[in-house]
Design an enzyme around this catalytic site. Sequence first.
Site, PDB file in Angstrom:
ATOM      1  N   HIS A  16      -7.191 -51.987 142.649  1.00 26.78           N
ATOM      2  CA  HIS A  16      -7.698 -52.577 141.765  1.00 26.78           C
ATOM      3  C   HIS A  16      -9.116 -53.573 142.293  1.00 26.78           C
ATOM      4  CE1 HIS A  16      -4.658 -52.077 138.429  1.00 26.78           C
ATOM      5  NE2 HIS A  16      -5.394 -51.027 138.555  1.00 26.78           N
TER       6      HIS A  16
ATOM      7  N   ASN B 248       3.382 -53.042 139.598  1.00 29.08           N
ATOM      8  CA  ASN B 248       2.180 -53.200 140.385  1.00 29.08           C
ATOM      9  C   ASN B 248       1.961 -53.658 141.773  1.00 29.08           C
ATOM     10  OD1 ASN B 248       1.411 -53.614 138.129  1.00 29.08           O
ATOM     11  ND2 ASN B 248       1.542 -55.115 137.136  1.00 29.08           N
TER      12      ASN B 248
ATOM     13  N   HIS C 135      -7.860 -43.884 142.672  1.00 29.90           N
ATOM     14  CA  HIS C 135      -7.203 -44.704 142.222  1.00 29.90           C
ATOM     15  C   HIS C 135      -5.634 -44.629 143.245  1.00 29.90           C
ATOM     16  CE1 HIS C 135      -4.251 -47.600 139.823  1.00 29.90           C
ATOM     17  NE2 HIS C 135      -3.508 -46.694 139.806  1.00 29.90           N
TER      18      HIS C 135
ATOM     19  N   ARG D  13      -5.557 -47.131 112.565  1.00 31.35           N
ATOM     20  CA  ARG D  13      -4.196 -48.203 113.474  1.00 31.35           C
ATOM     21  C   ARG D  13      -2.476 -47.937 114.280  1.00 31.35           C
ATOM     22  NH1 ARG D  13      -5.326 -51.321 108.636  1.00 31.35           N
ATOM     23  NH2 ARG D  13      -7.083 -52.396 109.238  1.00 31.35           N
TER      24      ARG D  13
ATOM     25  N   LYS E 252      10.350 -45.177 136.713  1.00 27.51           N
ATOM     26  CA  LYS E 252       9.634 -45.690 136.138  1.00 27.51           C
ATOM     27  C   LYS E 252      10.086 -45.626 134.920  1.00 27.51           C
ATOM     28  CE  LYS E 252       4.836 -46.189 134.570  1.00 27.51           C
ATOM     29  NZ  LYS E 252       4.327 -46.167 134.724  1.00 27.51           N
TER      30      LYS E 252
ATOM     31  N   HIS F  46      -1.304 -53.024 143.663  1.00 23.11           N
ATOM     32  CA  HIS F  46      -2.585 -52.280 142.792  1.00 23.11           C
ATOM     33  C   HIS F  46      -3.132 -53.601 142.277  1.00 23.11           C
ATOM     34  CE1 HIS F  46       0.257 -49.170 141.685  1.00 23.11           C
ATOM     35  NE2 HIS F  46      -0.766 -48.614 140.071  1.00 23.11           N
TER      36      HIS F  46
ATOM     37  N   LYS G  48       1.631 -47.902 129.049  1.00 20.54           N
ATOM     38  CA  LYS G  48       0.218 -48.633 128.707  1.00 20.54           C
ATOM     39  C   LYS G  48      -0.654 -47.769 128.636  1.00 20.54           C
ATOM     40  CE  LYS G  48       1.971 -52.260 132.056  1.00 20.54           C
ATOM     41  NZ  LYS G  48       0.928 -52.816 132.996  1.00 20.54           N
TER      42      LYS G  48
ATOM     43  N   GLU H 286       5.923 -55.665 129.742  1.00 20.42           N
ATOM     44  CA  GLU H 286       6.140 -56.580 131.098  1.00 20.42           C
ATOM     45  C   GLU H 286       5.477 -57.660 130.642  1.00 20.42           C
ATOM     46  OE1 GLU H 286       2.817 -54.394 133.593  1.00 20.42           O
ATOM     47  OE2 GLU H 286       2.331 -57.016 134.758  1.00 20.42           O
TER      48      GLU H 286
ATOM     49  N   ARG I 117       8.595 -54.855 134.823  1.00 20.66           N
ATOM     50  CA  ARG I 117       7.954 -54.230 134.854  1.00 20.66           C
ATOM     51  C   ARG I 117       6.272 -54.521 135.928  1.00 20.66           C
ATOM     52  NH1 ARG I 117       5.433 -50.960 130.020  1.00 20.66           N
ATOM     53  NH2 ARG I 117       3.836 -49.511 131.162  1.00 20.66           N
TER      54      ARG I 117
ATOM     55  N   GLU J 182       1.136 -42.225 144.274  1.00 17.93           N
ATOM     56  CA  GLU J 182       2.147 -43.674 143.812  1.00 17.93           C
ATOM     57  C   GLU J 182       3.726 -42.893 143.243  1.00 17.93           C
ATOM     58  OE1 GLU J 182       1.557 -45.909 141.665  1.00 17.93           O
ATOM     59  OE2 GLU J 182      -0.703 -45.974 141.209  1.00 17.93           O
TER      60      GLU J 182
HETATM   61  N1  NAD Z   1      -0.921 -46.176 131.790  1.00 21.01           N
HETATM   62  C1  NAD Z   1      -0.433 -46.621 132.687  1.00 21.01           C
HETATM   63  O1  NAD Z   1       0.451 -46.579 133.283  1.00 21.01           O
HETATM   64  C2  NAD Z   1      -1.026 -46.078 134.600  1.00 21.01           C
HETATM   65  C3  NAD Z   1      -0.473 -46.034 136.119  1.00 21.01           C
HETATM   66  C4  NAD Z   1      -1.416 -45.747 136.727  1.00 21.01           C
HETATM   67  C5  NAD Z   1      -2.197 -44.799 137.015  1.00 21.01           C
HETATM   68  N2  NAD Z   1      -3.221 -45.349 135.576  1.00 21.01           N
HETATM   69  C6  NAD Z   1      -4.579 -44.384 135.962  1.00 21.01           C
HETATM   70  O2  NAD Z   1      -4.701 -43.331 136.177  1.00 21.01           O
HETATM   71  C7  NAD Z   1      -6.263 -43.082 136.416  1.00 21.01           C
HETATM   72  C8  NAD Z   1      -6.393 -42.231 137.626  1.00 21.01           C
HETATM   73  O3  NAD Z   1      -5.091 -41.324 137.294  1.00 21.01           O
HETATM   74  P1  NAD Z   1      -5.702 -39.998 137.989  1.00 21.01           P
HETATM   75  O4  NAD Z   1      -5.708 -39.893 139.809  1.00 21.01           O
HETATM   76  O5  NAD Z   1      -4.332 -38.353 136.719  1.00 21.01           O
HETATM   77  O6  NAD Z   1      -7.473 -39.853 137.547  1.00 21.01           O
HETATM   78  P2  NAD Z   1      -8.019 -38.459 136.485  1.00 21.01           P
HETATM   79  O7  NAD Z   1      -8.034 -38.358 135.582  1.00 21.01           O
HETATM   80  O8  NAD Z   1      -9.125 -39.117 136.802  1.00 21.01           O
HETATM   81  O9  NAD Z   1      -7.468 -37.033 137.781  1.00 21.01           O
HETATM   82  C9  NAD Z   1      -8.239 -36.742 139.037  1.00 21.01           C
HETATM   83  C10 NAD Z   1      -9.133 -35.341 139.294  1.00 21.01           C
HETATM   84  O10 NAD Z   1      -8.072 -34.835 138.813  1.00 21.01           O
HETATM   85  C11 NAD Z   1      -8.171 -33.513 138.299  1.00 21.01           C
HETATM   86  N3  NAD Z   1      -7.539 -32.542 137.605  1.00 21.01           N
HETATM   87  C12 NAD Z   1      -6.785 -32.894 136.842  1.00 21.01           C
HETATM   88  N4  NAD Z   1      -5.689 -32.022 136.686  1.00 21.01           N
HETATM   89  C13 NAD Z   1      -6.138 -31.234 137.688  1.00 21.01           C
HETATM   90  C14 NAD Z   1      -5.534 -30.389 137.795  1.00 21.01           C
HETATM   91  N5  NAD Z   1      -3.744 -29.870 137.588  1.00 21.01           N
HETATM   92  N6  NAD Z   1      -6.407 -29.072 138.521  1.00 21.01           N
HETATM   93  C15 NAD Z   1      -7.571 -29.564 139.077  1.00 21.01           C
HETATM   94  N7  NAD Z   1      -8.231 -30.857 139.068  1.00 21.01           N
HETATM   95  C16 NAD Z   1      -7.264 -31.734 138.096  1.00 21.01           C
HETATM   96  C17 NAD Z   1      -9.545 -34.133 137.670  1.00 21.01           C
HETATM   97  O11 NAD Z   1     -10.132 -33.622 135.948  1.00 21.01           O
HETATM   98  C18 NAD Z   1      -9.950 -35.717 138.175  1.00 21.01           C
HETATM   99  O12 NAD Z   1     -11.194 -34.953 138.051  1.00 21.01           O
HETATM  100  C19 NAD Z   1      -6.687 -44.376 136.640  1.00 21.01           C
HETATM  101  O13 NAD Z   1      -7.515 -44.473 135.539  1.00 21.01           O
HETATM  102  C20 NAD Z   1      -5.238 -45.452 136.928  1.00 21.01           C
HETATM  103  O14 NAD Z   1      -5.642 -46.800 136.077  1.00 21.01           O
HETATM  104  C21 NAD Z   1      -2.780 -45.886 134.252  1.00 21.01           C
END
Ligand code: NAD
Lengths: 377, 377
Positions: B254, B247, B269, B124, B229, B250, B146, B239, B243, B188
């Site tokens: 999405h 989006n 993304h 938890r 942010k 987004h 999030k 949110e 907040r 972003e």
């Molecule tokens: N929680 C939130 O507030 C929030 C906000 C925006 C996006 N997101 C989420 O984040 C995700 C996208 O994040 P992302 O674009 O980082 O995706 P990801 O985690 O899939 O990373 C993208 C790719 O880069 C690779 N990678 C990461 N760091 C690396 C490095 N230093 N060197 C080489 N390769 C590397 C990963 O292995 C992956 O293949 C989505 O699922 C999205 O929904 C969440």
Amino acid sequence: MSTPITVPVVLGARSYEILIGPGLLPEAGARIAALAPQARLAIVTDENVAALHLATLTASLDKAGLAHQTIVVKPGEASKSYATFAEVCDGLLATRVERGDFVIAFGGGVIGDLAGFAAAVIRRGMRFIQIPTSLLAQVDSSVGGKTGINSRHGKNLVGAFHQPSLVLADTSVLDTLSKREFRAGYAEVAKYGLINDAPFFLWLERNWRDVMAGGKAREEAIAVSCRSKAGIVARDETETGERALLNLGHTFGHALEALTGYNSKRLVHGEGVSIGMVLAHEFSARLGLCSQEMPSRVAGHLAEAGLPTRIDQVPGGVGTAAELMNAITQDKKVKRGKLTFILTRGLGESFIANDVDPAAVTGFLEEKLADAQKVGA
Amino acid sequence: MSTPITVPVVLGARSYEILIGPGLLPEAGARIAALAPQARLAIVTDENVAALHLATLTASLDKAGLAHQTIVVKPGEASKSYATFAEVCDGLLATRVERGDFVIAFGGGVIGDLAGFAAAVIRRGMRFIQIPTSLLAQVDSSVGGKTGINSRHGKNLVGAFHQPSLVLADTSVLDTLSKREFRAGYAEVAKYGLINDAPFFLWLERNWRDVMAGGKAREEAIAVSCRSKAGIVARDETETGERALLNLGHTFGHALEALTGYNSKRLVHGEGVSIGMVLAHEFSARLGLCSQEMPSRVAGHLAEAGLPTRIDQVPGGVGTAAELMNAITQDKKVKRGKLTFILTRGLGESFIANDVDPAAVTGFLEEKLADAQKVGA
Ligand SMILES: NC(=O)c1ccc[n+]([C@@H]2O[C@H](COP(=O)([O-])OP(=O)(O)OC[C@H]3O[C@@H](n4cnc5c(N)ncnc54)[C@H](O)[C@@H]3O)[C@@H](O)[C@H]2O)c1
Ligand SMILES: NC(=O)c1ccc[n+]([C@@H]2O[C@H](COP(=O)([O-])OP(=O)(O)OC[C@H]3O[C@@H](n4cnc5c(N)ncnc54)[C@H](O)[C@@H]3O)[C@@H](O)[C@H]2O)c1
């Protein structure tokens, strides 16, 4: 409408009421509409409860003009799994309920924990209502906001604190509960006496037959239990202290449940708690914390009420002391190798012991299992 | 130790710091030990990040005398699934980390969301640390608490708000990120300009090449993004209002991700967000909210930086307007049938529009898809 007993759970912005009494289920629609006239509802229940009571609930919601859909899962502890959790989440999302709508957990503790956890995480948190239908759920699991599922590493290891917006405990719904399940819930009722309310335990020793029979004594026992739990939860919502007292009997009990594979044919939660509470008193006596007579007084009452009180009563056995210890140390109440147990200094004088030596527990369990062997032979 | 840029996230008892700068990864052990000298650590990462950077992290933890274990999952959005969630939870429980220990989310946004959600629900709620390794994670997903996974009904529909205890954004780790993933994160970064900071957008138009190249401009862009942010999150953690501005782009994005099956070969993304932001500006212009030149200015900059800005750039297409609308209405930002979109009145003048008529969106999308057909033909 009826005039149920009302127990407030005081948690600031997350405060809510527990309503206790016969005939609340047919009033559910009106009571929920009073809370949120526009809300859409997604009911989560199990096959047993659906067969017996779903029609009453949905008729009441229809009468109040509330839209609803239902997700039915298999009954039993096995539904507190990752797989059923995913199924319930996807089912809830398919109903397109939105963040201001309600999930209704309609069933025993399994449904409350499972649906409550799903409500906690769908869209990062939806409101939910508990309509507990087992005695155990009415006196314990539906109050206090602990929700969760089991991992192969132990019970309730994955979950959230998520308070309901309302709890409707219809005491007449318990009439369809099996004797065995009713008794299992009774173990948690007796627990409130053993934690910190000796007069309640004495009252139960005299009145337990009336509690089982139904009517005023049953309502009273449920209300005392809910008040006790609500008070503890209000003082310590996220279990940083006092709330751990509610785990009296549970560390041993959870280990027994794990070693019987959460198979309700062999052991249900309340039975594990019953044996666990006796073990906690026996261990306390062995450590010289309470009198040597305490354990047999506790065991005497629970046995009279029809509950198992000894490990050898678990059909099929429960493995070795080492296996029990392994299950115990994977349970939540572990800190830096020292074990936390709820022990007692006397009737209704339970306390949190943070520094229990694992070796002492192992020795105690070895002895108990040797005794069990003798009885079994 | 280095002297990173520090951005505080002010959330009462849940406040924490984001540290930004080159060379933070080799210092992770010392910095975590300063926070919690006794903690045991469970690292969650993906295969790509593990191959490139895990040895640096574990060497640093070893040097600081911190015990650690690692759970490695497959890279990519597909890991934000119920199945991988269960795998990570069981993996974390198997390490026997306790409630006071830390989960470390070491990777991009996928790892941050997945490991953060697991940390939110194990026992938890466990503490966790974000060590984001993608640009997108450093400027967005690692900040604000999030966490979550995807359902077949949509992205991030199952999750929790769970704030980290520390964020370590090592800007030199980004040197191993593919150009495509760097650009996706850049969408972003640009978003913060478009939300409410026109001067930052103008600065990016002039300096985006330096941001991509590394060094001071990159650190500065990340710090401005995190500050933006952090400010929004501090004012509206869960949110209920402001907040939602985050989006921007987004809701469309999405839906595009959903219709490409979260297949990163087709769309990642940040690319969805890039196209989505342009669509949000085009839709605003169509509604007469902003000037007709705004969309092409935004699209011009994103395209110059190497990002897709039109639906027809998604390989394989994205289905019909009806399919897009279906994905949009299942997204989180829906209330009583009306759609919530982030629209704009001008450069850096985004606002929350709560009452968008679905028919207007459908019409707009049909037009866009017809345009796309023409370009594709
Ligand atoms: N929680 C939130 O507030 C929030 C906000 C925006 C996006 N997101 C989420 O984040 C995700 C996208 O994040 P992302 O674009 O980082 O995706 P990801 O985690 O899939 O990373 C993208 C790719 O880069 C690779 N990678 C990461 N760091 C690396 C490095 N230093 N060197 C080489 N390769 C590397 C990963 O292995 C992956 O293949 C989505 O699922 C999205 O929904 C969440
Ligand atoms: N969240 C908490 O604070 C908390 C506290 C205590 C126990 N629990 C959990 O509660 C669970 C046990 O609860 P339980 O004993 O209610 O189990 P349960 O939900 O499995 O119910 C027991 C059985 O009774 C049936 N049933 C329920 N209501 C009925 C009715 N009115 N008529 C006929 N049959 C009915 C169910 O279908 C089931 O077969 C365990 O998983 C335990 O971990 C949680």
